[in-house]
Write a protein that holds these residues in place. Structure first.
Motif, PDB file in Angstrom:
ATOM      1  N   LEU A 546     -38.374 -31.607 -46.772  1.00 30.98           N
ATOM      2  CA  LEU A 546     -38.381 -32.111 -45.310  1.00 30.98           C
ATOM      3  C   LEU A 546     -37.676 -33.377 -45.367  1.00 30.98           C
ATOM      4  CD1 LEU A 546     -42.032 -31.700 -44.334  1.00 30.98           C
ATOM      5  CD2 LEU A 546     -40.432 -30.172 -43.933  1.00 30.98           C
ATOM      6  N   GLY A 547     -37.190 -33.833 -46.626  1.00 28.20           N
ATOM      7  CA  GLY A 547     -36.221 -35.076 -46.612  1.00 28.20           C
ATOM      8  C   GLY A 547     -37.357 -36.316 -46.241  1.00 28.20           C
ATOM      9  N   ASP A 548     -36.943 -37.195 -45.586  1.00 31.80           N
ATOM     10  CA  ASP A 548     -37.642 -38.294 -45.199  1.00 31.80           C
ATOM     11  C   ASP A 548     -38.716 -38.121 -44.105  1.00 31.80           C
ATOM     12  OD1 ASP A 548     -38.585 -40.773 -45.627  1.00 31.80           O
ATOM     13  OD2 ASP A 548     -36.888 -41.889 -44.784  1.00 31.80           O
ATOM     14  N   VAL A 549     -40.011 -38.540 -44.308  1.00 32.12           N
ATOM     15  CA  VAL A 549     -40.951 -38.160 -43.320  1.00 32.12           C
ATOM     16  C   VAL A 549     -41.794 -39.354 -42.984  1.00 32.12           C
ATOM     17  CG1 VAL A 549     -43.117 -36.865 -42.621  1.00 32.12           C
ATOM     18  CG2 VAL A 549     -41.276 -35.754 -43.954  1.00 32.12           C
ATOM     19  N   LYS A 550     -41.915 -39.891 -41.596  1.00 29.25           N
ATOM     20  CA  LYS A 550     -42.777 -40.785 -41.386  1.00 29.25           C
ATOM     21  C   LYS A 550     -43.802 -40.669 -40.420  1.00 29.25           C
ATOM     22  CE  LYS A 550     -39.874 -43.837 -43.654  1.00 29.25           C
ATOM     23  NZ  LYS A 550     -40.501 -44.373 -44.913  1.00 29.25           N
ATOM     24  N   ASN A 551     -45.150 -40.105 -40.974  1.00 29.24           N
ATOM     25  CA  ASN A 551     -45.556 -40.566 -42.293  1.00 29.24           C
ATOM     26  C   ASN A 551     -45.897 -39.368 -42.924  1.00 29.24           C
ATOM     27  OD1 ASN A 551     -46.275 -43.158 -40.259  1.00 29.24           O
ATOM     28  ND2 ASN A 551     -45.322 -43.577 -42.318  1.00 29.24           N
ATOM     29  N   LEU A 628     -37.113 -37.228 -40.220  1.00 26.39           N
ATOM     30  CA  LEU A 628     -35.941 -37.741 -40.395  1.00 26.39           C
ATOM     31  C   LEU A 628     -35.118 -36.945 -41.057  1.00 26.39           C
ATOM     32  CD1 LEU A 628     -36.972 -41.564 -41.318  1.00 26.39           C
ATOM     33  CD2 LEU A 628     -36.610 -40.307 -38.906  1.00 26.39           C
ATOM     34  N   GLY A 629     -35.398 -36.113 -42.244  1.00 22.32           N
ATOM     35  CA  GLY A 629     -34.609 -34.825 -42.743  1.00 22.32           C
ATOM     36  C   GLY A 629     -33.791 -35.799 -43.663  1.00 22.32           C
ATOM     37  N   PRO A 630     -32.862 -34.765 -44.259  1.00 24.37           N
ATOM     38  CA  PRO A 630     -32.433 -33.618 -43.711  1.00 24.37           C
ATOM     39  C   PRO A 630     -33.429 -32.448 -44.195  1.00 24.37           C
ATOM     40  CG  PRO A 630     -31.173 -34.027 -45.637  1.00 24.37           C
ATOM     41  CD  PRO A 630     -32.001 -35.301 -45.520  1.00 24.37           C
TER      42      PRO A 630
END
Length: 639
Positions: A546-551, A628-630
């Motif tokens: 998922l790349g970047d994840v918040k949260n 936020l992905g990718p």
């Protein structure tokens, strides 16, 4: 929790002092008003005796009485003693030994920084040392307390703090705190003023907390097994408690060696020497007694105890004691014993069956003893820092390893274990997996990869039939990147529109729509994914990254939940559920309350939240939120 300030007397203080110190304090009482009696040196020694009496009474007549009164009623208790920065005229180990479960505290650091916290490290290890030395085994901690960034924390940002507690020997997590929430439909709700964790049913990610709680539980369970593995027992002196001595520094303990602290009581009453080892009545065993520079002021009973340990075969390293702080002690006997043990303060001295390495550090003495580190690792360029805690089992060994940096690390890890097969145990999943290894010269070397702030258990069990094992390395290939459009729907009654279409992924906080920008809760990303036949290589697994994840993110594929990704790398295994052709993918992402609380402070805004504190203003900084992905599909399998 000791938050009573300093104490300096009791109704029968004179009699108590006489009984414990062996002389009448009355002629010396003017010293308490700043007067010098006899000499400044003698006055200082009286003050030491007076404070020591206070410390003894706090331990025996407060903590000891609490324990006795509760046991009369068939009850036990936790005792969180003093943390850091408390006015506590007592020794932390001395009072915690009177708790059924000794307890400490570890606060979160400034949001996102995870800086070293020496005083909380000392408090945690103090409690763990009490549990080890006195045979209680369980060491608890008030955990992950915060006074900054209310409702901004998530399992990913809390994990480094919890892992730090485990490294210090804590094996029971007591989360601070979970305030009662009697109001229905009013969130985030009631608090303990500015302090938290805000760990209750009103947290945005409460329904996704299961994997995080299971991680804490699995780590705690494994670290409660067997007995703590340590080479060093470390005496810090008698003049202050651990959190004051080590408020801004670490003890002089070399990397790769487990250690416990010990106080005067432990040295005098719990420790004995035989066969080149120092052992406690509870069964703990150490190779070396280290003396902190702070222990140079040493009472005669402690010096006598060290002398007897060395005579029986114990090994000691550290500075020569310079003086006895007590007016009650025989200074001539003290000087004679110190000279007999430490000589002129340098070099190695054989006394009885033991040895004193005067003026030497534990690192130097372990090298002289030929004792390799219990755990070590190759150090690529940079600030690689992987720490460990070791538990010894009757039929194996457990090591917990933690990467204390924000970058991935690939290292060769070595363990002072031979003849056993290592496995990797993942507390996130409860799964075990085989690993390559090499056994040579009493050490087992294992290649390891740890993600940023990642942790893993290396468990040794079962006899090794081979001196080495080389498993095929897995390869990772990119199958495809999932671009827009995405359909994004929002949790209702939080100010956001029911749904929007995104052509590309970005933070909710960057949206021009105020409802999206200030949204807090769960947003669901949905799209159809067409999987071509070439994605399904024989023997390989398909993963979603998922790349970047918040949260936090929960992935649902073709109607089946596949799990919750709660820390980097945000990855889940799709194998067996991903099929050729169209697949319906949903990614449910939950952020923190902060942006909605800021949104409610905007001029003329409709208020969607309720809280008894208002820590954010209209111009507070918004937090990145959402997927936020990718988002990528990967193939992972043998090369």
């Amino acid at each position: 929790s000791w938050e009573a300030g300093s104490q300096n007397g009791t109704d029968d203080m004179i009699a108590k002092f006489k009984a414990r110190r062996g002389y009448d304090p009355v002629p010396w009482m003017p010293v308490l008003a700043g007067r010098v009696v006899d000499s400044s040196e003698a006055s200082d020694r009286f003050l030491w005796d007076f404070r020591k009496t206070i410390a003894d009474l706090i331990a025996d007549e407060h903590y000891g009485q609490v324990q006795a009164s509760l046991r009369e009623r068939g009850m036990g208790h936790y005792g969180e003693s003093h943390e850091g920065g408390r006015a506590f005229v007592a020794d932390g180990m001395e009072v915690k030994k009177l708790d059924d479960i000794p307890m400490s505290a570890m606060w979160t650091q400034l949001f996102g920084q995870n800086a070293e916290s020496y005083n909380y490290n000392a408090d945690d290890r103090e409690s763990a040392s009490v549990a080890h030395i006195y045979g209680q085994n369980i060491a608890a901690a008030e955990s992950m307390t915060a006074s900054a960034a209310p409702w901004a924390w998530s399992p990913a940002t809390l994990k480094p703090t919890a892992d730090s507690e485990f490294l210090n020997g804590i094996n029971r997590i007591v989360i601070h705190e979970s305030a009662h929430q009697p109001l229905v439909g009013k969130a985030p709700g009631l608090t303990l003023g500015p302090f938290g964790q805000w760990f209750n049913r009103n947290e945005t990610w409460a329904e996704q907390a299961g994997p995080w709680v299971k991680y804490l539980a699995r780590c705690s369970y494994l670290l409660q097994q067997g007995r703590f593995g340590a080479d060093l027992v470390y005496f810090y002196g008698e003049d202050s408690n651990l959190t004051a001595i080590f408020t801004d520094r670490a003890p002089d303990v070399p990397a790769g060696y487990g250690f416990d602290y010990i106080n005067a009581d432990g040295l005098i009453h719990e420790l004995s020497a035989a066969g080149g080892r120092l052992t406690t009545r509870s069964g703990m065993s150490y190779r070396l007694l280290g003396l902190d520079p702070y222990s140079r002021h040493m009472s005669l009973p402690v010096l006598r105890a060290i002398y007897h340990l060395v005579e029986e075969g114990g090994v000691v390293a550290g500075p020569k004691p310079t003086d006895d702080p007590s007016l009650a002690d025989d200074q001539a006997v003290f000087a004679r014993l110190a000279d007999r043990l430490f000589g002129d303060g340098t070099g190695a001295h054989d006394v009885g069956r033991g040895r004193v390495y005067a003026g030497r550090t534990p690192a130097e003495v372990f090298k002289a003893m030929g004792l390799a580190p219990d755990f070590d690792h190759t150090r690529p360029e940079g600030d690689t820092r992987i720490l460990f805690v070791h538990r010894r089992l009757a039929d194996g060994e457990i090591y917990f390893l933690d990467n204390r940096s924000g970058r991935d690390e690939a290292v060769d890890a070595s363990f002072r274990v031979a003849g056993k097969v290592p496995e990797l145990w993942r507390a996130e999943t409860g799964a075990a997996e085989p690993v390559s290894y090499r056994i040579k010269d009493g050490l087992t070397t294992v290649p390891l990869h740890l993600e940023a702030w990642g942790a893993v258990f290396v468990v040794f069990r079962g006899d090794a039939k081979l001196d080495s094992l080389a498993l095929p390395e897995a390869s990772e290939a990119l199958l495809g990147t999932l671009a827009g459009p995405w359909n994004l729907s929002f949790q209702p009654q939080r100010g956001a529109p029911a749904s929007i279409t995104l052509n590309e992924l970005s933070s909710w906080s960057e949206s021009t729509d105020a409802g999206v920008r200030y949204f807090a809760g769960t947003g669901t990303y949905a799209k159809t994914v067409a999987a071509p036949p070439e994605w399904f290589r024989k023997g390989a697994h398909q993963w979603i990254d998922l790349g970047d994840v918040k949260n936090m993110a929960e992935v649902v594929l073709n109607g089946k939940p596949l799990g919750i990704a709660w820390h980097a790398p945000y990855r889940l295994d799709l194998t067996g559920e991903l099929r050729e052709g169209p697949n319906e993918l949903s990614i449910r992402v939950t952020n923190a309350w902060v942006n909605r609380l800021i949104g409610d402070e905007q001029p003329g805004a409709t208020r969607y939240t309720f809280a008894d504190v208002r820590p954010y203003s209209s111009d507070s900084k918004l937090l990145p939120s959402g997927l936020l992905g990718p988002v990528r599909i990967l193939s992972v399998g043998p090369q």
